[in-house]
Structure formats: C-alpha cells, structure tokens
Scaffold this motif. Sequence first.
Motif, PDB file in Angstrom:
ATOM      1  N   ALA A  62      28.140  26.328  36.248  1.00 52.35           N
ATOM      2  CA  ALA A  62      27.107  25.518  35.612  1.00 52.35           C
ATOM      3  C   ALA A  62      27.730  24.851  34.390  1.00 52.35           C
ATOM      4  O   ALA A  62      28.574  25.434  33.713  1.00 52.35           O
ATOM      5  N   MET A  63      27.323  23.609  34.141  1.00 46.25           N
ATOM      6  CA  MET A  63      27.885  22.840  33.032  1.00 46.25           C
ATOM      7  C   MET A  63      26.774  22.119  32.283  1.00 46.25           C
ATOM      8  O   MET A  63      25.744  21.795  32.863  1.00 46.25           O
ATOM      9  N   THR A  64      27.035  21.861  31.019  1.00 40.16           N
ATOM     10  CA  THR A  64      26.084  21.079  30.237  1.00 40.16           C
ATOM     11  C   THR A  64      26.215  19.610  30.593  1.00 40.16           C
ATOM     12  O   THR A  64      27.205  19.177  31.173  1.00 40.16           O
ATOM     13  N   GLY A  65      25.220  18.863  30.226  1.00 40.34           N
ATOM     14  CA  GLY A  65      25.253  17.419  30.408  1.00 40.34           C
ATOM     15  C   GLY A  65      25.637  16.766  29.090  1.00 40.34           C
ATOM     16  O   GLY A  65      26.503  17.246  28.373  1.00 40.34           O
ATOM     17  N   THR A  66      24.949  15.686  28.760  1.00 42.80           N
ATOM     18  CA  THR A  66      25.198  14.983  27.503  1.00 42.80           C
ATOM     19  C   THR A  66      23.951  15.059  26.634  1.00 42.80           C
ATOM     20  O   THR A  66      22.906  15.535  27.062  1.00 42.80           O
ATOM     21  N   GLY A  67      24.069  14.589  25.426  1.00 39.96           N
ATOM     22  CA  GLY A  67      22.915  14.515  24.531  1.00 39.96           C
ATOM     23  C   GLY A  67      22.396  15.876  24.116  1.00 39.96           C
ATOM     24  O   GLY A  67      23.152  16.767  23.738  1.00 39.96           O
ATOM     25  N   LEU A  68      21.068  16.053  24.213  1.00 41.24           N
ATOM     26  CA  LEU A  68      20.431  17.285  23.750  1.00 41.24           C
ATOM     27  C   LEU A  68      20.852  18.504  24.562  1.00 41.24           C
ATOM     28  O   LEU A  68      20.969  19.602  24.012  1.00 41.24           O
ATOM     29  N   SER A  69      21.086  18.342  25.855  1.00 42.94           N
ATOM     30  CA  SER A  69      21.499  19.500  26.646  1.00 42.94           C
ATOM     31  C   SER A  69      22.869  20.011  26.185  1.00 42.94           C
ATOM     32  O   SER A  69      23.122  21.214  26.192  1.00 42.94           O
ATOM     33  N   LYS A  70      23.722  19.097  25.750  1.00 42.65           N
ATOM     34  CA  LYS A  70      25.027  19.516  25.221  1.00 42.65           C
ATOM     35  C   LYS A  70      24.856  20.190  23.858  1.00 42.65           C
ATOM     36  O   LYS A  70      25.480  21.204  23.578  1.00 42.65           O
ATOM     37  N   MET A  71      23.981  19.640  23.033  1.00 36.51           N
ATOM     38  CA  MET A  71      23.758  20.183  21.693  1.00 36.51           C
ATOM     39  C   MET A  71      23.202  21.611  21.752  1.00 36.51           C
ATOM     40  O   MET A  71      23.605  22.473  20.996  1.00 36.51           O
ATOM     41  N   PHE A  72      22.275  21.841  22.684  1.00 39.91           N
ATOM     42  CA  PHE A  72      21.642  23.153  22.791  1.00 39.91           C
ATOM     43  C   PHE A  72      22.276  24.041  23.863  1.00 39.91           C
ATOM     44  O   PHE A  72      21.774  25.107  24.171  1.00 39.91           O
ATOM     45  N   ASP A  73      23.388  23.595  24.437  1.00 44.30           N
ATOM     46  CA  ASP A  73      24.138  24.343  25.454  1.00 44.30           C
ATOM     47  C   ASP A  73      23.249  24.732  26.633  1.00 44.30           C
ATOM     48  O   ASP A  73      23.249  25.867  27.092  1.00 44.30           O
ATOM     49  N   ILE A  74      22.490  23.760  27.134  1.00 42.28           N
ATOM     50  CA  ILE A  74      21.647  23.972  28.310  1.00 42.28           C
ATOM     51  C   ILE A  74      22.447  23.535  29.534  1.00 42.28           C
ATOM     52  O   ILE A  74      22.761  22.355  29.691  1.00 42.28           O
ATOM     53  N   GLN A  75      22.778  24.500  30.371  1.00 45.55           N
ATOM     54  CA  GLN A  75      23.640  24.222  31.520  1.00 45.55           C
ATOM     55  C   GLN A  75      22.790  23.988  32.765  1.00 45.55           C
ATOM     56  O   GLN A  75      22.529  24.894  33.534  1.00 45.55           O
ATOM     57  N   HIS A  76      22.355  22.756  32.944  1.00 44.08           N
ATOM     58  CA  HIS A  76      21.478  22.438  34.056  1.00 44.08           C
ATOM     59  C   HIS A  76      22.190  21.748  35.211  1.00 44.08           C
ATOM     60  O   HIS A  76      21.593  21.474  36.235  1.00 44.08           O
ATOM     61  N   ASN A  77      23.468  21.474  35.075  1.00 41.82           N
ATOM     62  CA  ASN A  77      24.247  20.885  36.157  1.00 41.82           C
ATOM     63  C   ASN A  77      24.950  22.012  36.904  1.00 41.82           C
ATOM     64  O   ASN A  77      25.811  22.684  36.354  1.00 41.82           O
ATOM     65  N   GLN A  78      24.577  22.228  38.159  1.00 44.85           N
ATOM     66  CA  GLN A  78      25.137  23.332  38.929  1.00 44.85           C
ATOM     67  C   GLN A  78      26.008  22.790  40.059  1.00 44.85           C
ATOM     68  O   GLN A  78      25.619  21.857  40.761  1.00 44.85           O
ATOM     69  N   PHE A  79      27.184  23.415  40.208  1.00 44.47           N
ATOM     70  CA  PHE A  79      28.151  22.979  41.207  1.00 44.47           C
ATOM     71  C   PHE A  79      28.709  24.168  41.962  1.00 44.47           C
ATOM     72  O   PHE A  79      28.729  25.283  41.456  1.00 44.47           O
ATOM     73  N   VAL A  80      29.175  23.900  43.163  1.00 47.00           N
ATOM     74  CA  VAL A  80      29.964  24.859  43.918  1.00 47.00           C
ATOM     75  C   VAL A  80      31.383  24.322  43.899  1.00 47.00           C
ATOM     76  O   VAL A  80      31.624  23.150  44.202  1.00 47.00           O
ATOM     77  N   VAL A  81      32.331  25.162  43.494  1.00 39.68           N
ATOM     78  CA  VAL A  81      33.735  24.783  43.454  1.00 39.68           C
ATOM     79  C   VAL A  81      34.426  25.422  44.648  1.00 39.68           C
ATOM     80  O   VAL A  81      34.322  26.616  44.866  1.00 39.68           O
ATOM     81  N   VAL A  82      35.099  24.595  45.434  1.00 45.81           N
ATOM     82  CA  VAL A  82      35.899  25.091  46.546  1.00 45.81           C
ATOM     83  C   VAL A  82      37.348  24.945  46.116  1.00 45.81           C
ATOM     84  O   VAL A  82      37.774  23.879  45.682  1.00 45.81           O
ATOM     85  N   TYR A  83      38.099  26.062  46.212  1.00 44.20           N
ATOM     86  CA  TYR A  83      39.487  25.997  45.769  1.00 44.20           C
ATOM     87  C   TYR A  83      40.416  26.642  46.786  1.00 44.20           C
ATOM     88  O   TYR A  83      40.066  27.590  47.477  1.00 44.20           O
ATOM     89  N   CYS A  84      41.614  26.089  46.870  1.00 38.96           N
ATOM     90  CA  CYS A  84      42.658  26.595  47.755  1.00 38.96           C
ATOM     91  C   CYS A  84      43.238  27.860  47.125  1.00 38.96           C
ATOM     92  O   CYS A  84      43.616  27.852  45.950  1.00 38.96           O
ATOM     93  N   THR A  85      43.310  28.935  47.891  1.00 41.02           N
ATOM     94  CA  THR A  85      43.845  30.188  47.350  1.00 41.02           C
ATOM     95  C   THR A  85      45.357  30.144  47.213  1.00 41.02           C
ATOM     96  O   THR A  85      45.932  30.972  46.516  1.00 41.02           O
ATOM     97  N   ASN A  86      46.014  29.166  47.832  1.00 44.80           N
ATOM     98  CA  ASN A  86      47.469  29.057  47.739  1.00 44.80           C
ATOM     99  C   ASN A  86      47.905  28.301  46.483  1.00 44.80           C
ATOM    100  O   ASN A  86      48.695  28.810  45.697  1.00 44.80           O
ATOM    101  N   CYS A  87      47.381  27.105  46.285  1.00 46.77           N
ATOM    102  CA  CYS A  87      47.860  26.273  45.168  1.00 46.77           C
ATOM    103  C   CYS A  87      46.836  26.083  44.057  1.00 46.77           C
ATOM    104  O   CYS A  87      47.164  25.599  42.983  1.00 46.77           O
TER     105      CYS A  87
END
Length: 67
Positions: free
Chosen positions: A20-45
């Motif tokens: 989860a990550m913050t956005g810009t503006g007030l959400s960044k100021m108050f550390d509101i993490q409303h952007n949710q992502f799934v990260v897919v990563y290679c276990t090799n590199c």
Amino acid sequence: MSDKGCIKCGGKDANTKEVAMTGTGLSKMFDIQHNQFVVVYCTNCGYSEFYNKKSSAASNILDLFFG
C-alpha cells in the motif's frame, strides 16, 4: 508449450506481495495509504511489476507477468 518467463533473466519462478502506498496532497501529509498494489517479482533476479489491486484479479497476475 511456452518458453516465456521473466523478461529480464528468463527465470520461471515468481512470487507476489501486497503493498500500500500514499498518494499526493493530504493523503501524503497524513500518511493515508489508499493505493493498493500487488507486486509480482522474479525470485531469481528480483525484477518486479506492480498491478493495481482493485483492477486486477490475483489469479491472473502471474499470467500477466509471464505473458
């Protein structure tokens, strides 16, 4: 049969994490993490791709990563 794998190293193993990550503006100021992502990563590199959790089904994400 498909020979596709990681676009960087060709590895065939991947894992996922949810972040989860913050956005810009007030959400960044108050550390509101409303952007949710799934990260897919290679276990090799470690190559990673982010997918918006709200628009992607978790079961399809590994298919997107490997093509």
